[in-house]
Design an enzyme around this catalytic site. Structure first.
Site, short mmCIF file in Angstrom:
data_model
loop_
_atom_site.label_atom_id
_atom_site.label_comp_id
_atom_site.label_asym_id
_atom_site.label_seq_id
_atom_site.Cartn_x
_atom_site.Cartn_y
_atom_site.Cartn_z
N GLY A 1 0.83 -1.21 0.00
CA GLY A 1 0.00 0.00 0.00
C GLY A 1 0.86 1.25 0.00
CE LYS B 1 -6.26 3.83 11.98
NZ LYS B 1 -7.19 4.49 11.35
CE LYS C 1 -7.16 5.45 15.22
NZ LYS C 1 -7.38 6.84 14.76
#
Ligand SMILES: NC(=O)C1=CN([C@@H]2O[C@H](COP(=O)(O)OP(=O)(O)OC[C@H]3O[C@@H](n4cnc5c(N)ncnc54)[C@H](O)[C@@H]3O)[C@@H](O)[C@H]2O)C=CC1
Ligand SMILES: N[C@@H](CC=O)C(=O)O
Ligand code: NA
Length: 450
Positions: A18, A111, A211
């Site tokens: 990515g 996350k 998170k």
């Protein structure tokens, strides 16, 4: 980055999956700071490949390194560290398991993936005694995962309270300071590279919930997933809510709250929740604005710690990714290992009904005798103690004056009450004819008094 050095030290091979907002910055810094990083690691980093979707775009990287097949990178002999910056779950999950099972260290900022599959990824890392690092996954550039995993591993963490999503903090800060339009500010946050590929993840609280799950799992040595986190987003927050907040010398922030709760039977449970909340302007988190984040950790020995910095953006996030890359690369050179994951405490997750806090309730009521007493009676009937009441007449436009019933805006601030009692009170008020609408219910956090 060269493939060999004068000293003949074997390079540490890196594959990046990515190359978007964060990946672009990571590769830029890897290239610009190659010598310094090599000195810190004890060997040079060698970029072996970059997985991208569009091979035709000029990215300032040797086209020979680009591939549209990330799977071809994760088990290569000459790759030691896989850096995942793609996002999403279904595509990166098997790729990272494959990498870890081949003994590659994994550095990720993902996350959403970690909030669901840290246990599986950590188990794969343990199976080949390799590393899983994810500092960038929570609060961007801010080192909070490392301190919780390593520095505070000997302490008893009781509470973690933070602003952990830069996009929503950027929006709420603008709404609160300049009355900026919600949609325009969200578009700007996306343009600045703060928002997720689908910004719904940000504004509906999913990103902050992921998170919170990661923070709670590490802080309380238990397994908490994103689905365990009570979640509210910010799309219902209105300019009137900010006006009310100002009347109370407060602001509104999207908070992630993770804490150990004592249950009635004496056992402990973990509460993890994300919601927009009123915060006194005197609270340290109230001054955290824009895309900045901050995390307050309260622990038995350390007391209160606060970590502050840029929570979003390609470059700040790249800082955390690069720190993990250096650590992972050093471990490859020195045969060291990252701190492990431990869910030994296995605390259960508390339901939201077990949470108590303070509430700010705004409603439209008929402005006539007895209504205030009726409203107060409903709070009393459900055991919710009122701390403050404020009533203001509602002004109607000239054209509506003739038909309008005298109406007032009633605001009630409660003392600490349970979620259940508050929800029952609001439901009962909604059934009262004299109450035309409950316009908002926002929790008040950061106030130590009852
Ligand atoms: N943007 C930020 O401030 C922060 C982002 N993160 C996380 O970092 C990760 C990356 O975020 P961004 O760089 O902002 O996202 P982005 O959307 O800008 O970049 C992701 C890149 O991965 C590529 N990609 C996706 N699937 C692919 C596939 N199957 N094969 C090849 N390439 C693929 C996309 O084309 C895109 O270029 C996400 O997990 C995000 O949650 C974490 C902290 C901060
Ligand atoms: N979209 C996220 C990016 C960093 O995690 C945010 O806004 O915080
Ligand atoms: Na971080």
């Amino acid at each position: 980055m060269s493939d060999a050095t004068a000293s003949g030290v074997r390079p540490v091979g890196v594959a990046v999956l990515g190359m978007g907002t964060v990946g672009t910055e990571v590769i830029r810094y890897m290239t610009e700071n190659a010598e310094a990083l090599a000195a810190r690691i004890g060997a040079p980093l060698a970029l072996r490949g970059v997985a991208v979707r569009d091979l035709t775009r000029d990215r300032g990287v040797d086209p020979e390194l680009l591939t549209a097949d990330p799977a071809s990178l994760v088990s290569r002999e000459d790759v030691d560290v896989v850096v995942e910056l793609m996002g999403g779950i279904d595509v990166p999950r098997p790729l990272l398991l494959e990498a870890l099972r081949h003994g590659k260290a994994v550095v990720t900022a993902n996350k959403a993936l970690l909030a669901e599959y840290t246990d599986e990824l950590a188990e794969a890392a343990d199976s080949t005694r390799t590393d899983l690092y994810f500092e960038a996954a929570v609060a961007g550039a801010i080192p909070v995962i490392g301190p919780l995993r390593r520095s505070m591993a000997g302490d008893q963490v009781e509470r973690v309270l933070g602003i952990v999503n830069g996009t929503t903090n950027y929006i709420l800060s603008a709404m609160g300071s300049t009355g900026a339009d919600y949609a325009e500010t969200l578009a700007e946050a996306s343009r600045l590279g703060y928002a997720e590929a689908d910004p719904t993840a940000d504004v509906e609280g999913y990103d902050a919930a992921a998170k919170a799950a990661i923070l709670a799992s590490i802080a309380f040595h238990s397994r908490v997933t994103a689905g365990d986190v009570y979640r509210e987003g910010i799309s219902r927050i209105s300019p009137d809510d900010f006006a009310s907040a100002r009347d109370m010398d407060c602001t509104i922030k999207l908070l992630a709250i993770c804490e150990k709760l004592q249950r009635e039977d004496g056992t402990e449970a973990v509460s993890a929740r994300v919601y927009p909340a009123l915060l006194p302007n005197t609270h340290p988190l109230a001054t955290v604005n824009g895309a900045f984040n901050a995390v307050v950790v309260e622990a038995e020995a350390a007391g209160r710690l606060m970590f502050y910095g840029q929570g979003a953006g390609g470059s700040p996030t790249a800082s955390a990714v690069l720190g993990d890359m250096v650590a992972a690369a050093r471990n490859k050179v020195d045969s060291g290992r990252a701190p492990g994951e431990s869910t030994y405490a296995a605390l259960p997750v508390a339901s939201m009904d077990e949470v108590s806090t303070r509430y700010h309730v705004r409603m439209r009521v008929a402005d006539k005798p007895g209504v205030l007493a009726l409203v107060a009676a409903e709070f009393s009937r459900h055991g919710v103690s009122i701390a403050q009441v404020r009533q203001t007449e509602v002004e109607f436009p000239e054209s509506e004056m003739d038909d309008a019933e005298p109406t007032a805006e009633l605001t009630v601030l409660t003392h600490r009450a349970s979620e259940r009692a508050l929800a029952d009170t609001v439901a009962a008020l909604s059934d009262q004819d004299a109450v035309s609408v409950i316009t908002s219910v926002i929790r008040l956090e950061g106030v130590d008094t009852e």
